[in-house]
Design an enzyme around this catalytic site. Structure first.
Site, PDB file in Angstrom:
ATOM      1  N   SER A   1     -11.950   1.386  -5.598  1.00 33.04           N
ATOM      2  CA  SER A   1     -11.617   1.855  -6.954  1.00 33.04           C
ATOM      3  C   SER A   1     -12.778   1.862  -7.931  1.00 33.04           C
ATOM      4  O   SER A   1     -12.668   1.343  -9.051  1.00 33.04           O
ATOM      5  CB  SER A   1     -10.464   1.046  -7.545  1.00 33.04           C
ATOM      6  OG  SER A   1      -9.328   1.275  -6.807  1.00 33.04           O
ATOM      7  N   SER A   2     -13.848   2.503  -7.533  1.00 37.47           N
ATOM      8  CA  SER A   2     -14.952   2.657  -8.489  1.00 37.47           C
ATOM      9  C   SER A   2     -14.504   3.510  -9.672  1.00 37.47           C
ATOM     10  O   SER A   2     -14.888   3.250 -10.816  1.00 37.47           O
ATOM     11  CB  SER A   2     -16.172   3.276  -7.816  1.00 37.47           C
ATOM     12  OG  SER A   2     -15.816   4.489  -7.197  1.00 37.47           O
TER      13      SER A   2
ATOM     14  N   GLU B   1       0.829  -1.218   0.000  1.00 29.44           N
ATOM     15  CA  GLU B   1       0.000   0.000   0.000  1.00 29.44           C
ATOM     16  C   GLU B   1       0.856   1.258   0.000  1.00 29.44           C
ATOM     17  O   GLU B   1       1.853   1.338   0.722  1.00 29.44           O
ATOM     18  CB  GLU B   1      -0.905  -0.028   1.245  1.00 29.44           C
ATOM     19  CG  GLU B   1      -2.266   0.549   0.988  1.00 29.44           C
ATOM     20  CD  GLU B   1      -3.041  -0.251  -0.072  1.00 29.44           C
ATOM     21  OE1 GLU B   1      -3.001   0.169  -1.246  1.00 29.44           O
ATOM     22  OE2 GLU B   1      -3.672  -1.252   0.272  1.00 29.44           O
ATOM     23  N   HIS B   2       0.454   2.197  -0.802  1.00 25.47           N
ATOM     24  CA  HIS B   2       1.179   3.470  -0.957  1.00 25.47           C
ATOM     25  C   HIS B   2       2.616   3.212  -1.415  1.00 25.47           C
ATOM     26  O   HIS B   2       3.541   3.849  -0.929  1.00 25.47           O
ATOM     27  CB  HIS B   2       1.145   4.297   0.344  1.00 25.47           C
ATOM     28  CG  HIS B   2      -0.165   4.992   0.532  1.00 25.47           C
ATOM     29  ND1 HIS B   2      -0.503   6.131  -0.170  1.00 25.47           N
ATOM     30  CD2 HIS B   2      -1.243   4.695   1.294  1.00 25.47           C
ATOM     31  CE1 HIS B   2      -1.725   6.521   0.191  1.00 25.47           C
ATOM     32  NE2 HIS B   2      -2.208   5.652   1.058  1.00 25.47           N
TER      33      HIS B   2
ATOM     34  N   ASP C   1      -4.700   0.727  -9.386  1.00 27.37           N
ATOM     35  CA  ASP C   1      -6.143   0.476  -9.469  1.00 27.37           C
ATOM     36  C   ASP C   1      -6.572   0.155 -10.896  1.00 27.37           C
ATOM     37  O   ASP C   1      -7.324  -0.804 -11.137  1.00 27.37           O
ATOM     38  CB  ASP C   1      -6.926   1.691  -8.963  1.00 27.37           C
ATOM     39  CG  ASP C   1      -6.518   2.083  -7.563  1.00 27.37           C
ATOM     40  OD1 ASP C   1      -5.844   1.282  -6.903  1.00 27.37           O
ATOM     41  OD2 ASP C   1      -6.872   3.196  -7.137  1.00 27.37           O
TER      42      ASP C   1
ATOM     43  N   SER D   1     -15.385   4.028  -1.469  1.00 22.02           N
ATOM     44  CA  SER D   1     -15.133   2.924  -0.548  1.00 22.02           C
ATOM     45  C   SER D   1     -13.672   2.487  -0.547  1.00 22.02           C
ATOM     46  O   SER D   1     -13.295   1.596   0.194  1.00 22.02           O
ATOM     47  CB  SER D   1     -15.983   1.723  -0.963  1.00 22.02           C
ATOM     48  OG  SER D   1     -15.596   1.327  -2.273  1.00 22.02           O
ATOM     49  N   GLY D   2     -12.869   3.087  -1.407  1.00 16.06           N
ATOM     50  CA  GLY D   2     -11.488   2.633  -1.523  1.00 16.06           C
ATOM     51  C   GLY D   2     -11.371   1.337  -2.313  1.00 16.06           C
ATOM     52  O   GLY D   2     -10.342   0.674  -2.291  1.00 16.06           O
TER      53      GLY D   2
ATOM     54  N   GLU E   1      -7.366   9.897 -15.322  1.00 16.80           N
ATOM     55  CA  GLU E   1      -7.600  10.266 -13.919  1.00 16.80           C
ATOM     56  C   GLU E   1      -6.597  11.335 -13.462  1.00 16.80           C
ATOM     57  O   GLU E   1      -6.966  12.300 -12.803  1.00 16.80           O
ATOM     58  CB  GLU E   1      -7.519   9.014 -13.023  1.00 16.80           C
ATOM     59  CG  GLU E   1      -7.749   9.338 -11.576  1.00 16.80           C
ATOM     60  CD  GLU E   1      -8.656   8.363 -10.836  1.00 16.80           C
ATOM     61  OE1 GLU E   1      -9.192   7.426 -11.447  1.00 16.80           O
ATOM     62  OE2 GLU E   1      -8.832   8.579  -9.627  1.00 16.80           O
TER      63      GLU E   1
ATOM     64  N   ASP F   1       2.841   2.160  -5.025  1.00 21.52           N
ATOM     65  CA  ASP F   1       2.806   2.115  -6.501  1.00 21.52           C
ATOM     66  C   ASP F   1       3.457   3.343  -7.109  1.00 21.52           C
ATOM     67  O   ASP F   1       4.161   3.255  -8.118  1.00 21.52           O
ATOM     68  CB  ASP F   1       1.393   1.858  -7.055  1.00 21.52           C
ATOM     69  CG  ASP F   1       0.354   2.906  -6.723  1.00 21.52           C
ATOM     70  OD1 ASP F   1       0.589   3.745  -5.822  1.00 21.52           O
ATOM     71  OD2 ASP F   1      -0.715   2.893  -7.374  1.00 21.52           O
TER      72      ASP F   1
HETATM   73  C1  GLA Z   1      -5.210   4.804  -4.222  1.00 20.36           C
HETATM   74  C2  GLA Z   1      -4.487   5.120  -5.531  1.00 20.36           C
HETATM   75  C3  GLA Z   1      -3.502   4.002  -5.889  1.00 20.36           C
HETATM   76  C4  GLA Z   1      -2.575   3.687  -4.713  1.00 20.36           C
HETATM   77  C5  GLA Z   1      -3.389   3.486  -3.433  1.00 20.36           C
HETATM   78  C6  GLA Z   1      -2.509   3.315  -2.220  1.00 20.36           C
HETATM   79  O1  GLA Z   1      -6.026   3.684  -4.385  1.00 20.36           O
HETATM   80  O2  GLA Z   1      -5.405   5.293  -6.571  1.00 20.36           O
HETATM   81  O3  GLA Z   1      -2.760   4.369  -7.037  1.00 20.36           O
HETATM   82  O4  GLA Z   1      -1.615   4.686  -4.564  1.00 20.36           O
HETATM   83  O5  GLA Z   1      -4.273   4.575  -3.188  1.00 20.36           O
HETATM   84  O6  GLA Z   1      -1.791   2.138  -2.315  1.00 20.36           O
END
Ligand code: GLA
Length: 385
Positions: free
Chosen positions: A125-126, A33-34, A171, A122-123, A159, A36
């Protein structure tokens, strides 16, 4: 929404039958996470929660967009695609069309009805699901042979540069390239990838939304991006690296003294999280789910203490999950500050887990978490109706 209802809605709005169904997936991220946008490896998987687009060519130079639950039709003229950046709805679609057109794909007029089952905010990735499904629809209608990886990159560009959200590639890549019952080990600096079976035996992943009202996620996300960039620049003065992900934990500890408090914490998260991804994939391949669960917990603690993107709601939800004897690990996923957690839970214990964690979460926070029934599916699908 059932397919028959969506087809009926399409007919009522556009006065003709839909002819195709294009879909792309929402995603979870097992770990990574965090990282990419720091060139690291991530390990996402595509969900059954998806953006479904019922579609038909309309023989005109316009794209008409209708969205489930939103009144009205948005009209994009295919020769004015640069002028829709400020739309509340339809800007992702316009951005995708704009960059496809720029790269030589003609945008063929069509009518599109969106039924997105990825919960917004919601996190999961809609937005990526909307972009990727739209990119597939336009590419199919243009009759252009496309590579799903390229569509992910174009979607991310839409995006970043059209909608103005500075996300990484994870995502869109997962949404496009996901594979049923597999997670995708993606190297974000090269876009090389490997599918790894997400075999959890008698366990499964439970996805829970903490339902924290959305606020300022994008600006906080951008602050983190800036902080890790500051770390990279400082380290570059003594080490020839292109991205933080290139440092091993040992190498990082040697140069940590160059960084001030907060910047050091952010960079430490990135470097250690990259190492955890490699360890987690090994554990999964060996079937060592206890170790995988431990790494998920470590990831959450690092996002909480070093990267500081969790908050009371995600911390409570994942801590309650960890207290359950049939849960091997739990962590927040996505950008953070709200959104979802994933937990590895024994299949036979899921009902009790949801009941107890859900109840205790409500007692602690004052509103309810949502638990989703999820499965891991293919990223993109195309179907003739
Ligand atoms: C969001 C971003 C992704 C990634 C995550 C954290 O979902 O869209 O590119 O950076 O946060 O891992």
């Amino acid at each position: 929404m059932e397919r028959s209802e969506a087809l009926k809605a399409f007919y009522e709005i556009f006065g003709a039958e839909a002819e195709e169904l294009f879909t792309a997936a929402g995603r979870i991220n097992v770990i990574g996470e965090h990282v990419d946008y720091c060139g690291g490896k991530v390990f996402p998987a595509a969900l059954n929660l998806r953006c479904n687009i019922y579609a038909k060519r309309n023989g005109e130079n316009v794209v008409r967009i209708a969205l489930r639950g939103i009144d009205g039709v948005i009209v994009l003229e295919t020769d004015k695609l640069d002028s829709y950046k400020t739309l509340k709805y339809g800007n992702y679609q316009a951005g995708v069309a704009y960059f496809l057109q720029k790269s030589g794909t003609p945008i063929v007029g069509c009518d599109l009805f969106y039924d997105c089952t990825v919960p917004f905010g919601s996190g999961l990735s809609s937005s990526a699901a909307i972009e990727v499904a739209t990119a597939v629809a336009f590419s199919e209608y243009a009759g252009v042979k496309y590579d799903k990886k390229e569509l992910a990159v174009i979607s991310q560009r839409a995006e970043n540069e059209y909608a103005g959200v500075n996300c990484g590639i994870m995502d869109q890549f997962a949404s496009a390239m996901g594979k049923k019952d597999h997670a995708v080990l993606l190297d974000c600096s090269t876009l090389d990838y490997e599918y790894v079976p997400l075999k959890l035996g008698e366990y499964c992943l439970v996805v829970a939304n903490c339902n924290k009202p959305h606020n300022l996620v994008e600006s906080k996300y951008n602050v983190r991006r800036h902080e890790v960039e500051t770390a990279l620049q400082a380290i570059k003065a003594v080490k020839p690296i292109e991205a933080l992900s290139q440092l091993s934990v040992e190498e990082f500890l040697e140069v940590k003294y160059l960084l001030s408090g907060i910047i050091a914490k952010r960079a430490e998260h990135v470097v250690c999280e990259c190492a955890r991804v490699t360890a987690a994939v090994e554990a999964l391949k060996k079937g060592d789910l206890v170790e995988l669960g431990r790494l998920l917990n470590e990831s959450h603690y690092s996002l909480r203490d070093l990267y500081e993107v969790t908050g009371k709601e995600l911390d409570t939800l994942s801590a309650l999950a960890r207290k359950e004897k049939d849960c091997l690990g739990s962590r927040m996923i996505g950008a953070g500050f709200g959104g979802c957690t994933i937990s590895i839970v024994k299949k036979t214990a899921v009902d009790g887990f949801i009941k107890r964690v859900g109840g205790a979460y409500y007692d602690a926070i004052g509103y309810r978490a949502s638990f989703y029934e999820t499965s891991i599916e293919d990223g993109v699908t195309v179907e003739k109706l």
